[in-house]
Scaffold this motif. Sequence first.
Motif, mmCIF file in Angstrom:
data_model
loop_
_atom_site.group_PDB
_atom_site.id
_atom_site.type_symbol
_atom_site.label_atom_id
_atom_site.label_comp_id
_atom_site.label_asym_id
_atom_site.label_seq_id
_atom_site.Cartn_x
_atom_site.Cartn_y
_atom_site.Cartn_z
ATOM 1 N N ILE A 9 -6.743 32.940 63.345
ATOM 2 C CA ILE A 9 -5.572 32.490 63.641
ATOM 3 C C ILE A 9 -4.652 33.502 64.030
ATOM 4 O O ILE A 9 -4.606 34.660 63.555
ATOM 5 C CB ILE A 9 -4.940 32.105 62.153
ATOM 6 N N THR A 10 -3.795 33.291 65.166
ATOM 7 C CA THR A 10 -3.075 34.127 65.787
ATOM 8 C C THR A 10 -1.515 33.866 65.897
ATOM 9 O O THR A 10 -1.197 32.778 65.504
ATOM 10 C CB THR A 10 -3.660 34.429 67.234
ATOM 11 N N GLY A 11 -0.937 34.661 66.220
ATOM 12 C CA GLY A 11 0.663 34.462 66.721
ATOM 13 C C GLY A 11 1.618 35.395 65.814
ATOM 14 O O GLY A 11 1.144 35.973 64.788
ATOM 15 N N SER A 12 2.698 35.736 66.399
ATOM 16 C CA SER A 12 3.864 36.509 65.694
ATOM 17 C C SER A 12 4.694 35.754 65.389
ATOM 18 O O SER A 12 5.779 36.348 64.837
ATOM 19 C CB SER A 12 3.952 37.700 66.909
ATOM 20 N N SER A 13 5.021 34.620 65.759
ATOM 21 C CA SER A 13 6.091 33.540 65.344
ATOM 22 C C SER A 13 5.594 32.415 64.709
ATOM 23 O O SER A 13 4.332 32.039 64.701
ATOM 24 C CB SER A 13 7.022 33.143 66.601
ATOM 25 N N ALA A 14 6.463 31.617 63.980
ATOM 26 C CA ALA A 14 5.921 30.548 63.076
ATOM 27 C C ALA A 14 5.202 29.707 64.153
ATOM 28 O O ALA A 14 4.558 29.002 63.916
ATOM 29 C CB ALA A 14 7.356 29.925 62.453
ATOM 30 N N ALA A 15 6.046 29.298 65.280
ATOM 31 C CA ALA A 15 5.591 28.329 66.356
ATOM 32 C C ALA A 15 4.365 28.614 67.034
ATOM 33 O O ALA A 15 3.374 27.870 66.817
ATOM 34 C CB ALA A 15 6.655 27.937 67.483
ATOM 35 N N ASP A 16 4.064 30.013 66.898
ATOM 36 C CA ASP A 16 2.992 30.482 67.707
ATOM 37 C C ASP A 16 1.523 30.412 66.604
ATOM 38 O O ASP A 16 0.543 29.818 66.873
ATOM 39 C CB ASP A 16 2.861 31.854 68.005
ATOM 40 N N ILE A 17 2.074 30.549 65.358
ATOM 41 C CA ILE A 17 0.890 30.555 64.231
ATOM 42 C C ILE A 17 0.527 29.139 64.059
ATOM 43 O O ILE A 17 -0.525 28.678 63.971
ATOM 44 C CB ILE A 17 1.375 30.997 62.794
ATOM 45 N N ALA A 18 1.577 28.261 64.016
ATOM 46 C CA ALA A 18 1.438 26.783 63.670
ATOM 47 C C ALA A 18 0.448 26.185 64.991
ATOM 48 O O ALA A 18 -0.650 25.541 64.691
ATOM 49 C CB ALA A 18 2.551 25.899 63.711
ATOM 50 N N ALA A 19 0.684 26.635 66.218
ATOM 51 C CA ALA A 19 0.154 26.228 67.374
ATOM 52 C C ALA A 19 -1.491 26.611 67.264
ATOM 53 O O ALA A 19 -2.568 26.004 67.644
ATOM 54 C CB ALA A 19 0.653 26.401 68.614
ATOM 55 N N SER A 20 -1.581 27.755 66.906
ATOM 56 C CA SER A 20 -2.897 28.327 66.811
ATOM 57 C C SER A 20 -3.699 27.509 65.693
ATOM 58 O O SER A 20 -4.893 27.475 66.193
ATOM 59 C CB SER A 20 -2.570 29.785 66.094
ATOM 60 N N VAL A 21 -3.074 27.239 64.360
ATOM 61 C CA VAL A 21 -3.982 26.401 63.776
ATOM 62 C C VAL A 21 -4.206 25.033 64.083
ATOM 63 O O VAL A 21 -5.411 24.616 64.060
ATOM 64 C CB VAL A 21 -3.039 26.362 62.503
ATOM 65 N N ARG A 22 -3.326 24.399 65.081
ATOM 66 C CA ARG A 22 -3.465 23.071 65.441
ATOM 67 C C ARG A 22 -4.800 23.065 66.433
ATOM 68 O O ARG A 22 -5.553 22.230 66.517
ATOM 69 C CB ARG A 22 -2.238 22.777 66.138
ATOM 70 N N ALA A 23 -4.895 24.206 67.189
ATOM 71 C CA ALA A 23 -5.770 24.471 68.139
ATOM 72 C C ALA A 23 -7.267 24.791 67.373
ATOM 73 O O ALA A 23 -8.110 23.942 68.015
ATOM 74 C CB ALA A 23 -5.500 25.764 69.075
#
Length: 450
Positions: A9-23
């Motif tokens: 799981i990657t990302g530094s913002s909430a939107a990026d983290i959520a997108a990483s989980v969805r991927a």
Amino acid sequence: MDHDMTLEITGSSAADIAASVRALIERGALRPGDALPPVRNLADDLGVNRNTAVAAYRQLTTAGVVVTRGRGGTRVADRSAVAQEGFAADSVLRDVATGNPDPDLIPDPSRALAGMAGRPVLYGEPVVDPGLERWARDWVGDDLAPPEVRLTITSGAADAVERLLAQALVRDDAVALEDPCFLTSIHTVRVGGYRPVPVPVDDEGMTVAGLRAALEQGVRAVVCTPRAQNPTGASLSERRAEELRAVLREHPYVLVIEDDHFSMLSRRPYRSLIGPEHRRWALVRSVSKFLGPDMCLAVTASDPETADRLAMRLTPGTTWVSHLLQRLTLALVTDPDVDAAIAAAGAHYAARNDAFAGRLTELGLPTTAGDGLNLWVALPVPARDVSEQLMRRGWLVRTGDEFVLADAPATHRLRLTVHDLSDADAERLATDLAAAVRAAGGRPAPAGME
């Protein structure tokens, strides 16, 4: 999910983290039921503020991608299909699991259709046919205690319940459901992203202790079947209804939805959870059981605010139920011959279920017929084992496992739809069922020893 997966799981913002989980979910690295890391662990691993991880999970929950389960953590949502009522497709077995009314007992609409000519209805006109509204007020009026009642017409009971929940709840809100539960209610709650809280059902309906416990867990809505509960056939006793109303007096703003699906066919009196002082409520009565499943129309009586919100939920989509369907419904339910046919159908379902329950009891499987289209049969062995044995004998049945919400061992129940069997077929099924129990390792009680 293990720690190695956490690192994916990657990302530094909430939107990026959520997108990483969805991927991860889309490519199958995360599967339904898999646990996501606790918020604190995820924030530490990604080097972000804890609130950022909380916001990411909130986005995923709102989108229905994950569900929160309190101490059970956050898990990938299960989007697998819920079992549905109806005939099994492509089965060579004799299907006694359908939950369907007898097509021979559904009134023929031909005469009513021939007399339905009328002017077209245009945009902006009242969405409820005036004649149907007058009839519907009489139909529900005597059964409701609250002083002010508004009517809404929807495309069936499931449509009404879905929209009622949607106008009152947000994803992950808790909903009290009967356990065992009507399949469509399970499906509606799952698709809506709500959290089902099971309330046990006994012979008198929804239990008082179960409802009290659900309210203590913060449910915002209660869905109840006052009579002919599916699958059990239970109906509220007057004593039980009074006790449930007393519990609900302390929670007047919890939305109470009563699905009186069997209504005109029922052999039991209507008894309600809805007290005169309750503020958020709806009584839903569909015509599908007595006029046929293709007559997708239900009358919903509710408090004024709930009615306004329900109407708003209709406007982006269907807006109104076809006035042709409304007029057809009115023509049928006001026809004395149809009224007599509905009464005869109700008597037929009760008699056939009573007769089959008697056959099973004589064969050492004590069974009592409740109200409704189905029988809820207790077994001395797991239902799945009996179901497999019955398949070898040419029968397709439903096990109680499909209707259960609470985590529990395999059920010892079958739900059977037997009202359309001939006497010969009913006798064969009863005999085969007793043999299937023996083959699965059970021993039916000797006659007279139940």
